[in-house]
Write a protein that holds these residues in place. Sequence first.
Motif, short mmCIF file in Angstrom:
data_model
loop_
_atom_site.label_atom_id
_atom_site.label_comp_id
_atom_site.label_asym_id
_atom_site.label_seq_id
_atom_site.Cartn_x
_atom_site.Cartn_y
_atom_site.Cartn_z
N THR A 108 -14.88 3.91 -11.27
CA THR A 108 -15.40 4.73 -12.38
C THR A 108 -16.84 5.12 -12.07
O THR A 108 -17.52 4.46 -11.28
N VAL A 109 -17.27 6.18 -12.68
CA VAL A 109 -18.66 6.64 -12.50
C VAL A 109 -19.54 5.80 -13.41
O VAL A 109 -19.28 5.70 -14.61
N PRO A 110 -20.59 5.18 -12.86
CA PRO A 110 -21.47 4.38 -13.73
C PRO A 110 -22.21 5.26 -14.74
O PRO A 110 -22.57 6.38 -14.44
N ARG A 111 -22.37 4.72 -15.96
CA ARG A 111 -23.10 5.46 -17.01
C ARG A 111 -24.59 5.37 -16.75
O ARG A 111 -25.10 4.33 -16.35
N HIS A 112 -25.28 6.45 -17.03
CA HIS A 112 -26.74 6.42 -16.93
C HIS A 112 -27.30 6.11 -18.32
O HIS A 112 -26.92 6.76 -19.30
#
Length: 44
Positions: free
Chosen positions: A39-43
């Motif tokens: 998954t794409v990490p949240r900023h």
Amino acid sequence: MRALIAAVIGLAAALALILTVTAIGAPTGSTSPKPLLTTVPRHP
């Protein structure tokens, strides 16, 4: 009759491909110790 010939040619091609891959063997290498991110990490 043509369908039978086509099936035999296709089977022979598949068998030749399998034998070629078997003769070459698995590629040498190692796996990465780092896990893959799915998954794409949240900023923040």
